[in-house]
Enzyme design. Sequence first.
Site, PDB file in Angstrom:
ATOM      1  N   ASP A 207       1.709 -14.808  -8.317  1.00  0.00           N
ATOM      2  CA  ASP A 207       1.890 -13.652  -7.435  1.00  0.00           C
ATOM      3  C   ASP A 207       2.969 -13.930  -6.379  1.00  0.00           C
ATOM      4  O   ASP A 207       2.995 -15.009  -5.782  1.00  0.00           O
ATOM      5  CB  ASP A 207       0.538 -13.406  -6.741  1.00  0.00           C
ATOM      6  CG  ASP A 207       0.477 -12.078  -6.020  1.00  0.00           C
ATOM      7  OD1 ASP A 207       0.593 -11.039  -6.677  1.00  0.00           O
ATOM      8  OD2 ASP A 207       0.294 -12.092  -4.780  1.00  0.00           O
ATOM      9  N   GLU A 256       0.927 -31.576 -17.800  1.00  0.00           N
ATOM     10  CA  GLU A 256      -0.098 -32.602 -18.030  1.00  0.00           C
ATOM     11  C   GLU A 256      -0.962 -32.217 -19.232  1.00  0.00           C
ATOM     12  O   GLU A 256      -1.748 -33.004 -19.733  1.00  0.00           O
ATOM     13  CB  GLU A 256      -1.018 -32.739 -16.797  1.00  0.00           C
ATOM     14  CG  GLU A 256      -0.328 -33.372 -15.609  1.00  0.00           C
ATOM     15  CD  GLU A 256      -1.141 -33.196 -14.307  1.00  0.00           C
ATOM     16  OE1 GLU A 256      -2.296 -32.690 -14.360  1.00  0.00           O
ATOM     17  OE2 GLU A 256      -0.600 -33.559 -13.246  1.00  0.00           O
TER      18      GLU A 256
HETATM   19  C1  GLC Z   1       1.632  -8.690  -5.830  1.00  0.00           C
HETATM   20  C2  GLC Z   1       0.490  -7.982  -6.521  1.00  0.00           C
HETATM   21  C3  GLC Z   1       0.011  -6.867  -5.659  1.00  0.00           C
HETATM   22  C4  GLC Z   1      -0.460  -7.438  -4.340  1.00  0.00           C
HETATM   23  C5  GLC Z   1       0.621  -8.276  -3.686  1.00  0.00           C
HETATM   24  C6  GLC Z   1       0.052  -9.126  -2.590  1.00  0.00           C
HETATM   25  O1  GLC Z   1       2.753  -7.878  -5.706  1.00  0.00           O
HETATM   26  O2  GLC Z   1       0.882  -7.585  -7.802  1.00  0.00           O
HETATM   27  O3  GLC Z   1      -1.020  -6.133  -6.264  1.00  0.00           O
HETATM   28  O4  GLC Z   1      -0.839  -6.404  -3.489  1.00  0.00           O
HETATM   29  O5  GLC Z   1       1.216  -9.164  -4.592  1.00  0.00           O
HETATM   30  O6  GLC Z   1      -0.734 -10.142  -3.117  1.00  0.00           O
END
Ligand code: GLC
Length: 547
Positions: A207, A256
């Site tokens: 993310d 790993e």
């Molecule tokens: C990413 C995710 C989104 C979230 C953001 C903060 O863009 O896809 O859904 O709100 O990160 O974590």
Amino acid sequence: MSTLSPDSAWWRQAAVYQIYPRSFSDANGDGMGDLPGVTARMGYLSALGIDAIWLSPFYPSALADGGYDVDDYRNVDPRLGSLSDFNAMVSAAHASGIRVIVDIVPNHSSNRHEWFQAALASAPGSPERARYHFLDGLGADGELPPSDWPSHFGGPAWTRVPDGQWYLHLFATEQPDFNWDHPEVREDFHTTLRFWADRGVDGFRVDVAHALIKDMSLPLRSKPALEILVDDGTDPLFDRDEVHEVFAGWRSVLNEYDPPKAAVAEAWVPFTNRRLKYARPTELGQAFNFDLLQAPFSAVEFRSIAEKCLSEADASGASSTWVFSNHDVVRHPSRYALPDGSTLADLEAWLLADGATPVVDLARGLRRARAATLFMLGLPGSAYLYQGEELGLFEVADLPASSLQDPTWFRTGNKVKGRDGCRVPLPWSASTANFGFGGTPWLPQPEWFGEHAADVQDGVAGSTLEMYRAALKLRGTLQTSESLEWLSSPGASVVHYRRPNGWEVLTNFAAVPAALPAGVDLSKVVLSSGAPATESIPAETTLWLAP
Ligand code: GLC
């Protein structure tokens, strides 16, 4: 028992199906989808013909941002199940030949994470605060935030705590950003990667990968608009060169394992060459490519994006990725239903008007979405699909305001509606309560969901579900190499390519039928996204021709 293929490069051409767990399938009837719900639908996923599932966060969370506010990275939200439910889900997936990718959220934790709670309970300057970004404010009494940085969901990126310091959160107040210069933060994420890898997961979706490292040297630099990026690694908040050390470290952890674990970066970096740095074999291997997702339905745009992304991916050793829909954007059949030339601002205005204005052409939107999907599924690289797109679901644009949960809605003072409309729980069966999802869904399903239910499309020739199943099945024979050849076509509205094994894909982007390029033999058509092709390519339609 695992029936996974031994291919360690499985991810390079995989079809990956994104599950938003709370909205997929609810096994315990509490109105929230759960991990046993995913396990129960493994037969459906297997029949769909996907190679892997990617699960959005299922970790303990107060759901201030739909689970992207993680309380504990190494556990399961009790509402969604337990660690043993997770193990059962992985075993069921592997037994069906499906790999499992989990979402890792490294930019920020939730404000309920034990480290953030410890930081709040400790004094300014303490080691507990050093794992996040706490700073004194500006102004005579520190009453102004340390910089002008806005947050992604609206409002400032800083929140003040009772002792007067401010902490940074690029997203909601409940999502404090980690300090990635801190060795404990780095080490803890290695522990988290190993925790899930040891449980058999095959890969990770990372993310906001491009945000981890910030230039926190004082005075903080001004950045009043988050979305404007530079392409040289000097932005104070995003895509800084130092972030690549972090992912080189992750690659060592992922290697790993045998086979090495796969990973894909979510990095909204508009410059292909910089985005691909995250995807180098020495880092994550793949990065999402949102270029097609952001493009209008146009022959010129689709072809030039595909050409550019494929050649740059090739040069970097990564494989390309493609995506039209996910849990953060308006579903693509609805996007394509808006009048041509609509901008992102128009899309937001349409949502705010509950989908009433401008008037959309849903039939056209779905026709184009199906054509776009077949165009994309024929390309080399990995296809990321979002749950419900195989049912031809539209955005639920008219959710009652009282049901909205996206922090964007609240942090913009109800000016931007946010992402709930693509997160409505799936319709499985037209005639069962809650369309077979489970208990009363946490976001209400509209009546028209019944027309899209999986059971009414099952076995129905030409349904969107059967089109996806057919395409995903044929993909196995189509994706035998990672290259293609662009062919010329008589009309500007047609894009035509051929894979080295002889498969051909033709898309007509125009609203009227297009003439066939010379030499195209319609008797070879094995799949059409629209009407059958007789002597021309139907309007807004993709054809697949077998060798
Ligand atoms: C990413 C995710 C989104 C979230 C953001 C903060 O863009 O896809 O859904 O709100 O990160 O974590």
